[in-house]
Design a protein around this motif. Structure first.
Motif, PDB file in Angstrom:
ATOM      1  N   ALA A   9       0.828  -1.206   0.000  1.00  0.00           N
ATOM      2  CA  ALA A   9       0.000   0.000   0.000  1.00  0.00           C
ATOM      3  C   ALA A   9       0.861   1.255   0.000  1.00  0.00           C
ATOM      4  N   GLY A  10       2.111   1.126  -0.452  1.00  0.00           N
ATOM      5  CA  GLY A  10       3.026   2.248  -0.394  1.00  0.00           C
ATOM      6  C   GLY A  10       2.605   3.444  -1.214  1.00  0.00           C
ATOM      7  N   SER A  11       1.880   3.214  -2.318  1.00  0.00           N
ATOM      8  CA  SER A  11       1.461   4.351  -3.135  1.00  0.00           C
ATOM      9  C   SER A  11       0.524   5.287  -2.379  1.00  0.00           C
ATOM     10  N   LEU A  12      -0.278   4.733  -1.471  1.00  0.00           N
ATOM     11  CA  LEU A  12      -1.139   5.589  -0.655  1.00  0.00           C
ATOM     12  C   LEU A  12      -0.303   6.614   0.101  1.00  0.00           C
ATOM     13  N   ALA A  13       0.718   6.163   0.797  1.00  0.00           N
ATOM     14  CA  ALA A  13       1.569   7.058   1.582  1.00  0.00           C
ATOM     15  C   ALA A  13       2.362   7.990   0.683  1.00  0.00           C
ATOM     16  N   ALA A  14       2.821   7.482  -0.447  1.00  0.00           N
ATOM     17  CA  ALA A  14       3.621   8.306  -1.353  1.00  0.00           C
ATOM     18  C   ALA A  14       2.803   9.457  -1.925  1.00  0.00           C
ATOM     19  N   ILE A  15       1.602   9.155  -2.409  1.00  0.00           N
ATOM     20  CA  ILE A  15       0.766  10.174  -3.040  1.00  0.00           C
ATOM     21  C   ILE A  15       0.266  11.183  -2.010  1.00  0.00           C
ATOM     22  N   ALA A  16      -0.108  10.694  -0.828  1.00  0.00           N
ATOM     23  CA  ALA A  16      -0.576  11.589   0.225  1.00  0.00           C
ATOM     24  C   ALA A  16       0.561  12.395   0.832  1.00  0.00           C
ATOM     25  N   GLY A  17       1.798  11.905   0.717  1.00  0.00           N
ATOM     26  CA  GLY A  17       2.935  12.560   1.349  1.00  0.00           C
ATOM     27  C   GLY A  17       3.088  12.204   2.811  1.00  0.00           C
ATOM     28  N   TYR A  18       2.568  11.031   3.215  1.00  0.00           N
ATOM     29  CA  TYR A  18       2.555  10.610   4.610  1.00  0.00           C
ATOM     30  C   TYR A  18       3.717   9.650   4.885  1.00  0.00           C
ATOM     31  N   PRO A  19       4.070   9.437   6.162  1.00  0.00           N
ATOM     32  CA  PRO A  19       5.212   8.574   6.490  1.00  0.00           C
ATOM     33  C   PRO A  19       4.939   7.105   6.216  1.00  0.00           C
ATOM     34  N   HIS A  20       6.002   6.406   5.823  1.00  0.00           N
ATOM     35  CA  HIS A  20       5.922   4.979   5.495  1.00  0.00           C
ATOM     36  C   HIS A  20       7.243   4.328   5.895  1.00  0.00           C
ATOM     37  N   LEU A  21       7.156   3.374   6.802  1.00  0.00           N
ATOM     38  CA  LEU A  21       8.316   2.629   7.291  1.00  0.00           C
ATOM     39  C   LEU A  21       8.213   1.183   6.858  1.00  0.00           C
ATOM     40  N   THR A  22       9.306   0.611   6.359  1.00  0.00           N
ATOM     41  CA  THR A  22       9.352  -0.826   6.120  1.00  0.00           C
ATOM     42  C   THR A  22      10.408  -1.440   7.023  1.00  0.00           C
ATOM     43  N   VAL A  23      10.042  -2.550   7.664  1.00  0.00           N
ATOM     44  CA  VAL A  23      10.905  -3.274   8.592  1.00  0.00           C
ATOM     45  C   VAL A  23      10.965  -4.727   8.125  1.00  0.00           C
ATOM     46  N   PRO A  24      12.142  -5.348   8.068  1.00  0.00           N
ATOM     47  CA  PRO A  24      12.210  -6.752   7.646  1.00  0.00           C
ATOM     48  C   PRO A  24      11.325  -7.637   8.517  1.00  0.00           C
ATOM     49  N   MET A  25      10.559  -8.545   7.873  1.00  0.00           N
ATOM     50  CA  MET A  25       9.715  -9.464   8.654  1.00  0.00           C
ATOM     51  C   MET A  25      10.050 -10.920   8.384  1.00  0.00           C
ATOM     52  N   GLY A  26      11.107 -11.171   7.625  1.00  0.00           N
ATOM     53  CA  GLY A  26      11.486 -12.546   7.335  1.00  0.00           C
ATOM     54  C   GLY A  26      11.798 -12.723   5.863  1.00  0.00           C
ATOM     55  N   ALA A  27      11.656 -13.954   5.381  1.00  0.00           N
ATOM     56  CA  ALA A  27      11.978 -14.257   3.992  1.00  0.00           C
ATOM     57  C   ALA A  27      10.970 -15.232   3.425  1.00  0.00           C
ATOM     58  N   ALA A  28      10.688 -15.071   2.133  1.00  0.00           N
ATOM     59  CA  ALA A  28       9.843 -15.986   1.381  1.00  0.00           C
ATOM     60  C   ALA A  28      10.736 -16.741   0.405  1.00  0.00           C
ATOM     61  N   GLU A  29      10.901 -18.036   0.646  1.00  0.00           N
ATOM     62  CA  GLU A  29      11.799 -18.864  -0.172  1.00  0.00           C
ATOM     63  C   GLU A  29      13.197 -18.251  -0.253  1.00  0.00           C
ATOM     64  N   GLY A  30      13.678 -17.765   0.884  1.00  0.00           N
ATOM     65  CA  GLY A  30      15.024 -17.221   0.951  1.00  0.00           C
ATOM     66  C   GLY A  30      15.171 -15.787   0.485  1.00  0.00           C
ATOM     67  N   LEU A  31      14.068 -15.140   0.078  1.00  0.00           N
ATOM     68  CA  LEU A  31      14.109 -13.767  -0.409  1.00  0.00           C
ATOM     69  C   LEU A  31      13.486 -12.843   0.634  1.00  0.00           C
ATOM     70  N   PRO A  32      14.196 -11.804   1.087  1.00  0.00           N
ATOM     71  CA  PRO A  32      13.668 -10.935   2.135  1.00  0.00           C
ATOM     72  C   PRO A  32      12.361 -10.253   1.734  1.00  0.00           C
ATOM     73  N   VAL A  33      11.509 -10.041   2.728  1.00  0.00           N
ATOM     74  CA  VAL A  33      10.267  -9.282   2.543  1.00  0.00           C
ATOM     75  C   VAL A  33      10.087  -8.364   3.745  1.00  0.00           C
ATOM     76  N   GLY A  34       9.521  -7.200   3.500  1.00  0.00           N
ATOM     77  CA  GLY A  34       9.361  -6.202   4.540  1.00  0.00           C
ATOM     78  C   GLY A  34       7.915  -6.004   4.941  1.00  0.00           C
ATOM     79  N   LEU A  35       7.727  -5.469   6.140  1.00  0.00           N
ATOM     80  CA  LEU A  35       6.409  -5.144   6.679  1.00  0.00           C
ATOM     81  C   LEU A  35       6.277  -3.630   6.725  1.00  0.00           C
ATOM     82  N   SER A  36       5.232  -3.095   6.106  1.00  0.00           N
ATOM     83  CA  SER A  36       5.005  -1.656   6.044  1.00  0.00           C
ATOM     84  C   SER A  36       4.168  -1.159   7.204  1.00  0.00           C
ATOM     85  N   PHE A  37       4.551   0.003   7.738  1.00  0.00           N
ATOM     86  CA  PHE A  37       3.786   0.724   8.747  1.00  0.00           C
ATOM     87  C   PHE A  37       3.499   2.119   8.186  1.00  0.00           C
TER      88      PHE A  37
END
Length: 498
Positions: free
Chosen positions: A435-463
């Motif tokens: 949902a990053g485009s919501l924050a980008a278009i609105a100009g609001y803060p968006h944090l991504t924090v690592p939450m693990g890996a899917a088949e060895g590939l990192p994935v992040g959790l957005s706040f």
């Protein structure tokens, strides 16, 4: 490309592989150690192509910074920071990845860079990026530029580093600096951070100065930190944030530029209402399983999990694109016109002509359709209506409405998909996740924090939260980081599956 003295490859790769993401501020290594690692795994070895320039005498600057910090209390004393190559520094060219700006040595520090230096940081060098911050043509490959070549993901060398702050994300993941600075218009900090398994923070637009940064959009552009922990991101943001008289968007920054690092003290998820955008999680089982585990971790730590239904309107993306085209034309014309020296182009039309004249190097893999559309985006009435629609759909009727209707503190979703294969011929393969485009278009803060890996590939959790809620977003993200149960693997420096 930079060249530095090489060291034993095996030792450097092992050092890079030992990089760990922790929940607290990480202890910096010496700039000399980072330079050795860059030589071994960026110039040589797996050749990640994350760093395009090294500052003159960075080790000497480190000693000065450390001494200044010891004497004057600089909070970033001696910490080595890499800067995306669309942000001006006084001692290195600023190219935006384009051969048109390869000699663009302005002798100026962007205000955010000056703030970092004043806080004691050592500006180690410049990072590669998607050329023109991925706003030149269709079918681009994230992380490719004519100046720096193709950046590769240190967790899977054949997989995309995402863009456009690709070099910043890859460099932090591979331990080439304590931290890096990226820029974002829509996803260009959070996506590369997510696929590289690091923390990325896009602040509220207007919290950090954009002066002397190669522009795309006056409405959406911002710089932000990319680090191995939320605490480090908060430290960097504290140094970067503040009002800049040359950037009207920062007029209110002084009232919101708090000590973001201090605000993390005692961070907890107990009683925090977390709005879950399940519709933005996609259907890839390996990814949704990691997301469900992250939600379970937060619930076990006392958070209240609230499902939030949301489906973005197609008009939001259409309006955003119209805004970006119009603002890019105006912004890049002004930037090029104000450059010192004799750049080969002084406006967007000149850039288009330059690329045609250097087509073998610049246009081999993809074109400049976006440049050409932006050149024609001159209708002010169309622009004003698009900007009004985009801001309303993403902000007032988007994030603001979702937070209020469900009485939640933050919204969460996976940041993006796992990294896809690098494909210079056909370009990126984005999935409709996050949902990053919501924050980008609105100009609001968006944090991504690592939450693990899917088949060895990192994935992040957005706040994501509302305008000027930067401290809240960082606090909630830091609280999640302390209870995350997933093990974060160091970068493999190999191809996926090897």
């Amino acid at each position: 490309m930079h060249r530095t003295a090489s060291i034993g490859l095996a030792a450097a790769c092992l050092a890079a592989a030992g990089v760990a993401q922790t929940a607290s501020a990480t202890a910096p290594e010496t700039p000399a150690t980072y330079l050795e690692r860059i030589a071994a795994i960026d110039d040589a070895g797996p050749a990640i192509h994350a760093v395009v320039a090294i500052a003159p005498d960075p080790a000497g600057g480190a000693q000065g910074g450390a001494q200044g910090g010891a004497q004057g209390g600089g909070p970033l004393a001696g910490r080595a920071v890499l800067v995306k190559d669309n942000i001006e520094t006084r001692d290195m060219p600023t190219t935006a990845g384009s051969l048109a700006l390869k000699d663009n040595a302005t002798g100026r520090d962007a205000p955010l860079v000056a703030r970092l230096r004043a806080a004691g940081a050592v500006i180690l060098g410049k990072t590669n990026l998607s050329e023109w911050a991925n706003f030149r043509g269709d079918r681009s490959s994230s992380g490719w530029s004519a100046v720096g070549g193709q950046t590769r993901n240190p967790h899977a060398l054949d997989r995309s580093p995402c863009g456009s702050s690709s070099g910043s994300g890859a460099a932090v993941a591979a331990g080439m600096a304590w931290a890096a600075i990226g820029t974002e218009t829509d996803g260009s900090i959070t996506c590369p951070a997510s696929v590289a398994g690091v923390v990325g923070f896009k602040p509220t637009v207007g919290l950090v100065s954009r002066t002397y940064i190669v522009p795309i959009s006056a409405s959406q552009d911002t710089a932000g930190p990319m680090t191995t922990s939320v605490a480090d991101a908060a430290m960097l943001l504290t140094a970067m944030a503040g009002t800049d008289p040359a950037d009207p968007a920062t007029a209110e920054a002084g009232r919101h530029a708090v000590d973001f690092a201090a605000a993390l003290s005692g961070a907890s998820l107990r009683g925090v209402r977390v709005g879950v955008l399940r519709g933005q999680a996609g259907t890839t089982p390996a990814l949704t399983a990691v997301f469900d585990k992250a939600l379970a971790d937060m619930k076990a730590a006392g958070a209240e999990i609230v499902d939030v239904a949301f489906k973005p309107e197609a008009r939001m993306g259409e309006a955003e694109y119209a805004v970006l085209l119009h603002e890019f034309r105006k912004g890049i014309d002004a930037y090029l016109a104000g450059l010192p020296g004799q750049p080969p182009a002084r406006d967007l039309a000149g850039l288009i002509a330059f690329n045609k004249a250097h087509a073998d190097a610049e246009l081999r893999w993809y074109g400049q359709e976006i440049f050409e559309q932006a050149l024609a985006a001159t209708d002010e009435a169309v622009y004003r209506k698009a900007r009004q629609d985009a801001r309303r759909l993403a902000g007032t009727e988007g994030i603001d409405a979702l937070l209020a209707r469900h009485e939640v503190d933050v919204l969460v979703a996976p940041t993006t998909s796992p990294a896809w294969p690098i494909d210079p011929l056909l370009g990126d393969h984005f999935l409709d996740i996050g949902a990053g485009s919501l924050a980008a278009i609105a100009g609001y803060p968006h944090l991504t924090v690592p939450m693990g890996a899917a088949e060895g590939l990192p994935v992040g959790l957005s706040f994501i939260a509302g305008r000027w809620d930067d401290a809240k977003v960082l606090r909630v993200g830091a609280a999640y980081e302390t209870v995350r149960s997933a093990r974060l693997a160091p970068p493999s420096l190999r191809r996926w599956g090897e």
